[in-house]
Write a protein that holds these residues in place. Structure first.
Motif, PDB file in Angstrom:
ATOM      1  N   UNK A 185     -46.721  35.715 -16.058  1.00 14.20           N
ATOM      2  CA  UNK A 185     -47.766  35.955 -17.041  1.00 14.20           C
ATOM      3  C   UNK A 185     -47.899  34.776 -17.999  1.00 14.20           C
ATOM      4  N   UNK A 186     -46.774  34.252 -18.464  1.00 15.38           N
ATOM      5  CA  UNK A 186     -46.798  33.117 -19.393  1.00 15.38           C
ATOM      6  C   UNK A 186     -47.376  31.889 -18.725  1.00 15.38           C
ATOM      7  N   UNK A 187     -46.978  31.639 -17.489  1.00 17.43           N
ATOM      8  CA  UNK A 187     -47.474  30.467 -16.765  1.00 17.43           C
ATOM      9  C   UNK A 187     -48.988  30.523 -16.617  1.00 17.43           C
ATOM     10  N   UNK A 188     -49.502  31.700 -16.270  1.00 21.60           N
ATOM     11  CA  UNK A 188     -50.938  31.834 -16.108  1.00 21.60           C
ATOM     12  C   UNK A 188     -51.676  31.670 -17.434  1.00 21.60           C
ATOM     13  N   UNK A 189     -51.174  32.349 -18.476  1.00 20.88           N
ATOM     14  CA  UNK A 189     -51.858  32.327 -19.766  1.00 20.88           C
ATOM     15  C   UNK A 189     -51.801  30.960 -20.429  1.00 20.88           C
ATOM     16  N   UNK A 190     -50.751  30.200 -20.159  1.00 23.54           N
ATOM     17  CA  UNK A 190     -50.602  28.882 -20.775  1.00 23.54           C
ATOM     18  C   UNK A 190     -51.245  27.768 -19.948  1.00 23.54           C
ATOM     19  N   UNK A 191     -51.904  28.113 -18.848  1.00 22.22           N
ATOM     20  CA  UNK A 191     -52.567  27.097 -18.028  1.00 22.22           C
ATOM     21  C   UNK A 191     -51.614  26.234 -17.242  1.00 22.22           C
ATOM     22  N   UNK A 192     -50.443  26.757 -16.896  1.00 25.07           N
ATOM     23  CA  UNK A 192     -49.446  25.979 -16.159  1.00 25.07           C
ATOM     24  C   UNK A 192     -49.460  26.245 -14.662  1.00 25.07           C
ATOM     25  N   UNK A 205     -43.817  24.443 -13.477  1.00 28.17           N
ATOM     26  CA  UNK A 205     -44.016  25.887 -13.342  1.00 28.17           C
ATOM     27  C   UNK A 205     -43.580  26.368 -11.966  1.00 28.17           C
ATOM     28  N   UNK A 206     -43.900  25.604 -10.925  1.00 26.06           N
ATOM     29  CA  UNK A 206     -43.519  25.983  -9.568  1.00 26.06           C
ATOM     30  C   UNK A 206     -42.005  26.028  -9.419  1.00 26.06           C
ATOM     31  N   UNK A 207     -41.328  25.008  -9.948  1.00 28.20           N
ATOM     32  CA  UNK A 207     -39.872  24.968  -9.860  1.00 28.20           C
ATOM     33  C   UNK A 207     -39.258  26.105 -10.675  1.00 28.20           C
ATOM     34  N   UNK A 213     -41.390  31.477 -26.156  1.00 29.05           N
ATOM     35  CA  UNK A 213     -41.781  30.616 -25.037  1.00 29.05           C
ATOM     36  C   UNK A 213     -43.144  29.970 -25.273  1.00 29.05           C
ATOM     37  N   UNK A 214     -44.141  30.769 -25.680  1.00 29.30           N
ATOM     38  CA  UNK A 214     -45.493  30.232 -25.872  1.00 29.30           C
ATOM     39  C   UNK A 214     -45.551  29.082 -26.862  1.00 29.30           C
ATOM     40  N   UNK A 215     -45.055  29.261 -28.096  1.00 27.71           N
ATOM     41  CA  UNK A 215     -45.090  28.164 -29.063  1.00 27.71           C
ATOM     42  C   UNK A 215     -44.319  26.923 -28.620  1.00 27.71           C
ATOM     43  N   UNK A 226     -45.772  32.784  -5.594  1.00 26.50           N
ATOM     44  CA  UNK A 226     -47.087  32.491  -6.132  1.00 26.50           C
ATOM     45  C   UNK A 226     -47.167  33.013  -7.557  1.00 26.50           C
ATOM     46  N   UNK A 227     -47.508  32.133  -8.512  1.00 29.72           N
ATOM     47  CA  UNK A 227     -47.503  32.533  -9.901  1.00 29.72           C
ATOM     48  C   UNK A 227     -48.643  33.478 -10.205  1.00 29.72           C
ATOM     49  N   UNK A 228     -49.645  33.534  -9.348  1.00 34.21           N
ATOM     50  CA  UNK A 228     -50.730  34.454  -9.593  1.00 34.21           C
ATOM     51  C   UNK A 228     -50.473  35.822  -9.019  1.00 34.21           C
ATOM     52  N   UNK A 229     -49.421  35.944  -8.206  1.00 34.47           N
ATOM     53  CA  UNK A 229     -49.108  37.244  -7.601  1.00 34.47           C
ATOM     54  C   UNK A 229     -48.273  38.052  -8.573  1.00 34.47           C
ATOM     55  N   UNK A 230     -48.919  38.434  -9.679  1.00 38.03           N
ATOM     56  CA  UNK A 230     -48.221  39.097 -10.754  1.00 38.03           C
ATOM     57  C   UNK A 230     -48.357  40.592 -10.652  1.00 38.03           C
TER      58      UNK A 230
END
Length: 444
Positions: free
Chosen positions: A158-165, A171-173, A397-399, A435-439
């Motif tokens: 969720x964080x990766x997607x929302x932060x544009x990563x 992000x993949x690693x 994490x976000x900040x 897959x980071x989108x497979x949330x």
């Protein structure tokens, strides 16, 4: 309380819980935070810490003690379905990969465990006091080590997607490493809990033998039988969702009967569930279970928050909270950053970004904490401290990502599956990242 009255209270409580957790989850997303933050805050607000302080017995009227076991049962069923989907999608091939992901995964798992065990050994009095005087034994030390080593894959996605990563090398690693860390954490947690009830070597060995026999039976008997049943011509049940749900619930019952939590059976059932011919999970099985579990999973978050009693904390617990948070952050960020820098020879900015991403907890941490609370390994005060730690490390994490994340045009990053350019022009082996989108549906 009559059955009709209990049903009325449960329906009203579920409506309130789902509405409050959804609203605060959406508010958290507006603040660029994972929804689990808002959902957990909703539970704390609806629990004795806030609503319980309202005059007129509002909390006792809305959530009488008679319905709490029913709400807990609903939360556990949602958790079983969700974790079955997690196990079904788990790629065990990551455990065999070599290269950067292997080093980062092992570092991100072992170093926080050692630090978690170390702070207990260095400050046993503080933990004993916050844990209601329970002994600081091997079970407790191992449990705390696991609690500080967790990285929550769903929250990280969720964080990766929302932060544009999404799709970037770090992000993949981080996603691949987080998947391996969680896969390693569950067996160690099971070992810790096996010895929780009876400290004798004989009782421990008996439970380990029974668990090993059950795992072998699931792989050698149940899995082949399922493959034959599901793929035979003119199969009676062409819809595999009921088969998967029944398998998840039955396996959860079996591990509970063995003295472990239901989550272990759910994960194991997902792992042995036959896949499609190409080795991929069947989306027609995963999606309904994720949607069903996701609809009710906020009940689990809220029940977790309602178990937090902030009013029961002592002034001395603040020091222990600082120790736990410092150990959690240093263990994950240092392990992830240094191993990424050393194994993948990534730039320091990207290495630190991986360390920050691995420091996210949330859903998986809450599951571990609830298991420990129900097993009696941790008490209410220490549970509250660890929940606060999970909230703080996830919210941070976000900040922290902002100053470390390079926008798409500033520094070219390789897309997922192709690796990240290292300082010497080589490409590290990132393994098979999820897959980071497979949330999961609840995006928690």
């Amino acid at each position: 309380m009559s059955i009709d009255s209990a049903v009325t209270h449960v329906v009203a409580a579920l409506a309130m819980v789902i509405a409050a957790s959804s609203a605060l989850g959406a508010a958290a997303r507006k603040l660029r935070q994972p929804p689990v933050i808002g959902q957990l805050v909703a539970g704390i607000a609806l629990g004795p810490s806030l609503l319980g302080m309202a005059p007129g017995g509002v909390y006792e009227t809305l959530f009488p003690d008679q319905i709490k076991p029913i709400l807990t049962s609903v939360a556990q069923v949602a958790l079983v379905l969700f974790l079955f989907a997690v196990g079904y999608e788990l790629d065990l091939g990551q455990l065999r990969n070599r290269g950067a992901v292997t080093v980062i995964s092992l570092s991100g798992f072992v170093i926080p465990m050692l630090i978690g065990a170390g702070i207990v050994l260095l400050y046993p009095g503080g933990f004993r006091s916050a844990n209601g005087g329970h002994p600081v034994d091997a079970t407790f030390i191992l449990y705390m080590a696991v609690a500080l080593s967790i990285t929550a894959v769903p929250v990280l996605a969720s964080i990766i997607r929302d932060q544009g990563l999404a799709g970037t090398g770090p992000a993949t690693i981080a996603m691949a490493a987080a998947g391996v860390i969680d896969a390693l954490s569950w067996p160690v947690l099971a070992i810790a809990l096996i010895g929780g009830e009876n400290g004798s070597v004989g009782a421990w060995a008996e439970k380990v033998a029974l668990l090993a026999a059950y795992v072998l039976a699931m792989f050698l008997v149940v899995r082949p039988a399922l493959k034959w049943w599901m793929h035979r011509p003119r199969a009676l049940m062409t819809n595999h969702v009921p088969v998967a749900a029944a398998l998840a619930l039955a396996s959860s019952w079996a591990t509970s009967a063995l003295g472990l939590h239901v989550i272990f059976g759910a994960l194991l059932a997902g792992i042995i569930m036959p896949r499609q011919s190409d080795g991929a999970p069947d989306s027609q099985v995963v999606r309904p279970l994720q949607e069903t579990g996701g609809l009710l999973l906020p009940v689990f978050f809220t029940i977790s928050g309602m178990s937090v009693r902030l009013g029961g904390l002592h002034g001395s617990d603040l020091l222990l909270l600082l120790v736990i948070c410092a150990a959690a952050v240093v263990g994950k960020v240092a392990a992830g950053s240094l191993s990424a820098r050393g194994a993948a020879r990534m730039p320091w900015r990207d290495s630190l970004l991986i360390g920050v991403l691995l420091n996210t907890r949330g859903l998986t941490e809450l599951i571990v904490l609830n298991v420990g609370l129900q097993a009696g390994v941790i008490g209410p005060r220490l549970y509250a401290l660890l929940v606060v730690m999970a909230l703080l490390t996830t919210a941070a994490a976000g900040p922290l990502i902002g100053p470390l994340h390079r926008p798409a045009g500033a520094a070219p990053a390789e897309r997922a599956g192709t690796g990240t350019a290292t300082g010497d022009g080589q490409t590290p082996d990132t393994g098979q990242a999820p897959a980071v989108d497979a949330e999961p549906t609840p995006q928690s």
